[in-house]
Scaffold this motif. Structure first.
Motif, PDB file in Angstrom:
ATOM      1  N   GLY A 194       3.505 144.279  63.168  1.00 47.69           N
ATOM      2  CA  GLY A 194       4.844 144.667  63.605  1.00 47.69           C
ATOM      3  C   GLY A 194       5.309 145.934  62.903  1.00 47.69           C
ATOM      4  O   GLY A 194       5.686 146.921  63.541  1.00 47.69           O
ATOM      5  N   GLU A 209       5.444 148.330  51.376  1.00 47.83           N
ATOM      6  CA  GLU A 209       4.382 147.312  51.488  1.00 47.83           C
ATOM      7  C   GLU A 209       3.602 147.351  50.173  1.00 47.83           C
ATOM      8  O   GLU A 209       3.155 148.412  49.765  1.00 47.83           O
ATOM      9  N   ARG A 219       0.640 146.167  49.271  1.00 44.92           N
ATOM     10  CA  ARG A 219      -0.824 146.259  49.238  1.00 44.92           C
ATOM     11  C   ARG A 219      -1.332 147.645  49.659  1.00 44.92           C
ATOM     12  O   ARG A 219      -0.615 148.393  50.305  1.00 44.92           O
ATOM     13  N   TYR A 242      -4.611 146.429  54.638  1.00 47.91           N
ATOM     14  CA  TYR A 242      -4.159 145.279  55.433  1.00 47.91           C
ATOM     15  C   TYR A 242      -5.390 144.551  55.958  1.00 47.91           C
ATOM     16  O   TYR A 242      -6.374 145.188  56.336  1.00 47.91           O
ATOM     17  N   ALA A 286       9.531 144.348  48.249  1.00 47.97           N
ATOM     18  CA  ALA A 286      10.994 144.352  48.279  1.00 47.97           C
ATOM     19  C   ALA A 286      11.452 142.983  47.812  1.00 47.97           C
ATOM     20  O   ALA A 286      11.012 141.971  48.356  1.00 47.97           O
ATOM     21  N   SER A 306       9.604 143.429  59.020  1.00 50.45           N
ATOM     22  CA  SER A 306       8.500 142.711  59.655  1.00 50.45           C
ATOM     23  C   SER A 306       7.679 142.030  58.569  1.00 50.45           C
ATOM     24  O   SER A 306       6.520 142.344  58.344  1.00 50.45           O
ATOM     25  N   ARG A 317       2.786 130.743  63.426  1.00 45.07           N
ATOM     26  CA  ARG A 317       2.009 131.949  63.745  1.00 45.07           C
ATOM     27  C   ARG A 317       0.793 131.595  64.580  1.00 45.07           C
ATOM     28  O   ARG A 317       0.026 130.718  64.223  1.00 45.07           O
ATOM     29  N   ASP A 347       6.486 137.949  63.566  1.00 46.20           N
ATOM     30  CA  ASP A 347       6.521 136.498  63.358  1.00 46.20           C
ATOM     31  C   ASP A 347       7.855 136.021  62.790  1.00 46.20           C
ATOM     32  O   ASP A 347       8.275 134.888  63.046  1.00 46.20           O
ATOM     33  N   SER A 382       2.702 136.265  67.792  1.00 50.29           N
ATOM     34  CA  SER A 382       1.361 136.828  67.839  1.00 50.29           C
ATOM     35  C   SER A 382       1.419 138.289  67.450  1.00 50.29           C
ATOM     36  O   SER A 382       2.492 138.903  67.442  1.00 50.29           O
ATOM     37  N   ALA A 383       0.252 138.850  67.144  1.00 47.05           N
ATOM     38  CA  ALA A 383       0.181 140.271  66.821  1.00 47.05           C
ATOM     39  C   ALA A 383       0.570 141.104  68.041  1.00 47.05           C
ATOM     40  O   ALA A 383       1.237 142.129  67.932  1.00 47.05           O
ATOM     41  N   PHE A 384       0.151 140.639  69.221  1.00 49.31           N
ATOM     42  CA  PHE A 384       0.491 141.361  70.447  1.00 49.31           C
ATOM     43  C   PHE A 384       2.000 141.388  70.641  1.00 49.31           C
ATOM     44  O   PHE A 384       2.593 142.427  70.929  1.00 49.31           O
TER      45      PHE A 384
HETATM   46  C1  FAD Z   1      -6.426 132.928  62.350  1.00 49.11           C
HETATM   47  C2  FAD Z   1      -5.455 133.786  63.101  1.00 49.11           C
HETATM   48  C3  FAD Z   1      -5.848 134.425  64.261  1.00 49.11           C
HETATM   49  C4  FAD Z   1      -4.954 135.215  64.963  1.00 49.11           C
HETATM   50  N1  FAD Z   1      -5.384 135.824  66.112  1.00 49.11           N
HETATM   51  C5  FAD Z   1      -4.516 136.545  66.854  1.00 49.11           C
HETATM   52  C6  FAD Z   1      -4.936 137.160  68.073  1.00 49.11           C
HETATM   53  O1  FAD Z   1      -6.102 137.061  68.479  1.00 49.11           O
HETATM   54  N2  FAD Z   1      -4.028 137.872  68.767  1.00 49.11           N
HETATM   55  C7  FAD Z   1      -2.743 138.011  68.355  1.00 49.11           C
HETATM   56  O2  FAD Z   1      -1.963 138.666  69.046  1.00 49.11           O
HETATM   57  N3  FAD Z   1      -2.303 137.438  67.204  1.00 49.11           N
HETATM   58  C8  FAD Z   1      -3.156 136.718  66.448  1.00 49.11           C
HETATM   59  N4  FAD Z   1      -2.719 136.151  65.250  1.00 49.11           N
HETATM   60  C9  FAD Z   1      -1.296 136.277  64.842  1.00 49.11           C
HETATM   61  C10 FAD Z   1      -0.987 137.572  64.063  1.00 49.11           C
HETATM   62  O3  FAD Z   1      -1.801 137.694  62.930  1.00 49.11           O
HETATM   63  C11 FAD Z   1       0.468 137.610  63.623  1.00 49.11           C
HETATM   64  O4  FAD Z   1       1.294 137.200  64.670  1.00 49.11           O
HETATM   65  C12 FAD Z   1       0.857 139.028  63.189  1.00 49.11           C
HETATM   66  O5  FAD Z   1       0.137 139.385  62.039  1.00 49.11           O
HETATM   67  C13 FAD Z   1       2.357 139.158  62.958  1.00 49.11           C
HETATM   68  O6  FAD Z   1       2.676 140.440  62.499  1.00 49.11           O
HETATM   69  P1  FAD Z   1       3.895 140.636  61.468  1.00 49.11           P
HETATM   70  O7  FAD Z   1       4.060 142.105  61.331  1.00 49.11           O
HETATM   71  O8  FAD Z   1       5.036 139.808  61.889  1.00 49.11           O
HETATM   72  O9  FAD Z   1       3.371 139.987  60.101  1.00 49.11           O
HETATM   73  P2  FAD Z   1       2.098 140.343  59.198  1.00 49.11           P
HETATM   74  O10 FAD Z   1       1.029 140.945  59.999  1.00 49.11           O
HETATM   75  O11 FAD Z   1       1.800 139.136  58.407  1.00 49.11           O
HETATM   76  O12 FAD Z   1       2.625 141.468  58.210  1.00 49.11           O
HETATM   77  C14 FAD Z   1       3.593 141.212  57.243  1.00 49.11           C
HETATM   78  C15 FAD Z   1       3.451 142.238  56.124  1.00 49.11           C
HETATM   79  O13 FAD Z   1       4.653 142.264  55.373  1.00 49.11           O
HETATM   80  C16 FAD Z   1       4.359 142.388  54.006  1.00 49.11           C
HETATM   81  N5  FAD Z   1       5.510 141.854  53.269  1.00 49.11           N
HETATM   82  C17 FAD Z   1       6.020 140.599  53.323  1.00 49.11           C
HETATM   83  N6  FAD Z   1       7.092 140.485  52.524  1.00 49.11           N
HETATM   84  C18 FAD Z   1       7.281 141.710  51.964  1.00 49.11           C
HETATM   85  C19 FAD Z   1       8.239 142.218  51.025  1.00 49.11           C
HETATM   86  N7  FAD Z   1       9.211 141.436  50.519  1.00 49.11           N
HETATM   87  N8  FAD Z   1       8.147 143.519  50.659  1.00 49.11           N
HETATM   88  C20 FAD Z   1       7.170 144.310  51.169  1.00 49.11           C
HETATM   89  N9  FAD Z   1       6.240 143.870  52.054  1.00 49.11           N
HETATM   90  C21 FAD Z   1       6.298 142.582  52.429  1.00 49.11           C
HETATM   91  C22 FAD Z   1       3.070 141.614  53.832  1.00 49.11           C
HETATM   92  O14 FAD Z   1       2.348 142.055  52.681  1.00 49.11           O
HETATM   93  C23 FAD Z   1       2.335 141.917  55.149  1.00 49.11           C
HETATM   94  O15 FAD Z   1       1.487 143.039  55.031  1.00 49.11           O
HETATM   95  C24 FAD Z   1      -3.612 135.367  64.509  1.00 49.11           C
HETATM   96  C25 FAD Z   1      -3.221 134.730  63.329  1.00 49.11           C
HETATM   97  C26 FAD Z   1      -4.114 133.941  62.625  1.00 49.11           C
HETATM   98  C27 FAD Z   1      -3.671 133.275  61.368  1.00 49.11           C
END
Ligand code: FAD
Lengths: 425, 116
Positions: free
Chosen positions: A45, A66, A68, A71, A110, A136, A193, A322, A332-334
């Motif tokens: 996201g 972030e 790290r 990723y 953060a 995100s 998730r 998420d 989802s990531a999508f």
């Molecule tokens: C096994 C598995 C398979 C999957 N397969 C799919 C798939 O095939 N297709 C699909 O669409 N989705 C898939 N997903 C779901 C997908 O991984 C998530 O929906 C997606 O990563 C959500 O994105 P996000 O940006 O919300 O969170 P994330 O990708 O988790 O990113 C969050 C980021 O925020 C950072 N963060 C958190 N708190 C803080 C803070 N306080 N300060 C600074 N940084 C912070 C973290 O370090 C992290 O890098 C899968 C998930 C799993 C577990």
């Protein structure tokens, strides 16, 4: 270079200068003065949002917070667990992203927000000011939800629901398991998730076992009575794995009462199950930052206005991915990627004092059921003016007799193209 | 691949993808003189999740949900309509197209089509 000149240059470079007429007065380009947009969380996201903000308005100052350096993608991580690929293919470097897209990267966690002063407070006590903030942060686990399964327990009994070391741990345990052993995966109730993720994982583990440890079994202990893409999954399981793989509905076993990490066993209302490899996927909530900042409601997730993904608690803050509640879109990531693009457009419009454009969002998720067979689910979501929520325009999934081979080829292309759309490579 | 040439390869593909995506965006914005068009181009951005505009290798089976570059706008409109109306069979696109209105289809095609 001022934003308008920069835009004209980009336009000229693209060979599309002829269509300039209406665009300079487009609301995206009016009021493109200074705006500090900060994105917290460099996942699918957050990075999509940061990148598309810059693409839509190169003059904007965009900062990504972030902690790290790299990723790890969850999509593709079930393949790594089953030994079909290495963890390396899942890794993306923020240094590359930051350089290529002119995004400032702050390497810190953060810890909280000073909302009245529009500042993010970092772990080292320093502050980052913002005009608009996009959060995100992904998920955090409800460590108090299952007796015996807390963060300490997850160091020996992996959840592997955030990719990285946890993924590697589960893969190692699977390799070390004797033939004839039992892999047990526990799955939480909705929402969590990646709704089909646990079933993809079970499929690929069964595939690994069939080849390397054929007397072993995979058991899924579910807190639900049905699940995503169920007919297509069950058809594939019957054809590919027979009774090696068993799904147990909560109708049969009731609640998951307790986990004993040392004994690698779980207790339901009616039975105790011992496992050789135990994978507990715990119940989840929005990333802790959202919670401590007062952006969640009683559900533990962040309500948003799906027109702009702005928080009803603070109009300078948007929550995507998420962490937000964007039902009926799955987590989802999508979805996170699609929401990030809508949100980026809304943030740019709002900095220009304009209303956001009406959104149209898409989700499409593949699950591999074998290395060369996949099924998928898709949805298109529009904005409903009646209730201010998202409404499903169309939804569909692979039928039980679908072309799984073809979808597996698509799934591979998707992983590659998708990571490139987000991280640029 | 050596580490150096791998880094080089990564840098090259990042640069390519930046170029293509910004071209898509610039083109999209350039046809979005009014709010209605702007809205439909948002839908097109989601298409790039699968149809990211990166180059596909010349060999192998990676041809299908690939780059949409070079597609004619009118051709794209009729392909999307055919998917929606079930006149064209597919695995995924029928389901997605079912959720698109005429205006969405036209906006998406204008946004994504006709790029060299
Ligand atoms: C096994 C598995 C398979 C999957 N397969 C799919 C798939 O095939 N297709 C699909 O669409 N989705 C898939 N997903 C779901 C997908 O991984 C998530 O929906 C997606 O990563 C959500 O994105 P996000 O940006 O919300 O969170 P994330 O990708 O988790 O990113 C969050 C980021 O925020 C950072 N963060 C958190 N708190 C803080 C803070 N306080 N300060 C600074 N940084 C912070 C973290 O370090 C992290 O890098 C899968 C998930 C799993 C577990």
């Amino acid at each position: 270079m001022n934003p308008r000149r920069r835009f004209l240059r980009l336009l000229a470079a693209s060979g599309l200068g002829w269509s300039l007429g209406g665009c300079v007065s487009s609301r995206y380009l009016r009021g493109t003065g200074p705006g500090r947009v900060v994105v917290v969380g460099g996942g699918f996201g957050g990075v999509t949002a940061a990148r598309y903000l810059k693409l839509m308005n190169p003059a904007l100052s965009v900062t990504l917070v972030e902690p790290r350096d790299t990723y790890f993608s969850c999509p593709g991580s079930n393949e790594a667990i089953a030994g079909l690929s290495g963890l390396g293919t899942l890794e993306r470097s923020y240094a590359t992203v930051s350089r290529a897209f002119d995004i400032k990267k702050v390497n810190a966690q953060a810890t909280h927000l000073d909302r009245p002063r529009r500042r993010i407070v970092l772990s080292d006590g320093s502050e980052v000011p913002y005009d608009r903030l996009i959060l995100s942060p992904g998920i955090d686990f409800r460590w108090d939800a299952i007796e015996g399964y807390d963060e300490a327990a997850s160091r020996t009994v992996p959840h592997a629901w955030k990719a990285g070391p946890q993924t590697a741990m589960l893969a190692r345990q699977l390799r070390a398991m004797p033939d004839g052993g039992r892999v047990l995966i526990t799955v939480p109730a909705n929402p969590y998730r990646c709704p089909p993720g646990p079933y993809e994982r079970a499929s690929l583990i069964a595939c690994y076992l069939k080849k390397h440890k054929p007397r072993s079994k995979v058991l899924i202990l579910d807190a639900k009575t049905r699940f995503s893409k169920q007919p297509a999954f069950e058809q594939a399981w019957r054809e590919l794995y027979g009774d090696m793989l068993e799904w147990i509905s909560s109708e049969k076993q009731g609640r998951l009462e307790r986990v004993d990490a040392a004994a690698r066993s779980v207790e339901t209302e009616f039975d105790t199950f011992r496992a050789d490899v135990l994978n507990v996927i715990p119940p989840q909530k929005a990333g802790a930052l959202a919670e401590v900042s007062g952006l969640t409601d009683g559900s533990g997730w962040c309500p948003v206005d799906p027109m702009s993904f702005a928080s009803p608690f603070d109009s300078a803050i948007h929550v995507i991915g998420d962490a937000c509640q964007a039902a009926p879109m799955p987590k989802s990531a999508f979805s996170a990627n699609s929401q990030a693009k809508v949100c980026a457009a809304a943030v740019i419009a709002s900095l220009a004092g304009e209303p956001p454009p009406e959104p149209l969002l898409i989700n499409h998720c593949y699950s591999l059921v074998a290395p060369d067979e996949a099924i998928s689910i898709s949805g298109v979501y529009g904005y409903s003016w009646n209730d201010g929520q998202l409404a499903t325009r169309s939804a569909g999934e692979t039928p039980p007799d679908g072309d799984r081979k073809r979808e597996a080829a698509y799934a591979r292309i998707w992983q590659r193209n998708f990571r490139a759309d987000v991280f640029g490579y | 691949m050596s580490r150096q040439s791998k880094t080089h390869h990564v840098a090259r593909s990042v640069a390519k993808s930046v170029r293509f995506t910004s071209r898509a965006i610039v083109f999209g914005l350039s046809v979005t003189a009014n709010a209605e068009n702007l809205d439909t181009s948002l839908a097109a951005l989601s298409c790039l999740g699968c149809h990211a505009d990166i180059e596909q290798p010349a060999t192998g089976r990676l041809a299908e949900p690939a780059s949409l570059r070079g597609l004619d706008v009118n051709a794209m409109v009729s392909v999307l309509r055919d998917y929606r109306e079930g006149k064209r069979s597919g695995t995924v696109m029928n389901r997605i197209a079912a959720g698109l209105k005429d205006a969405d289809i036209e906006g998406i095609a204008r946004f994504l089509g006709k790029r060299q």
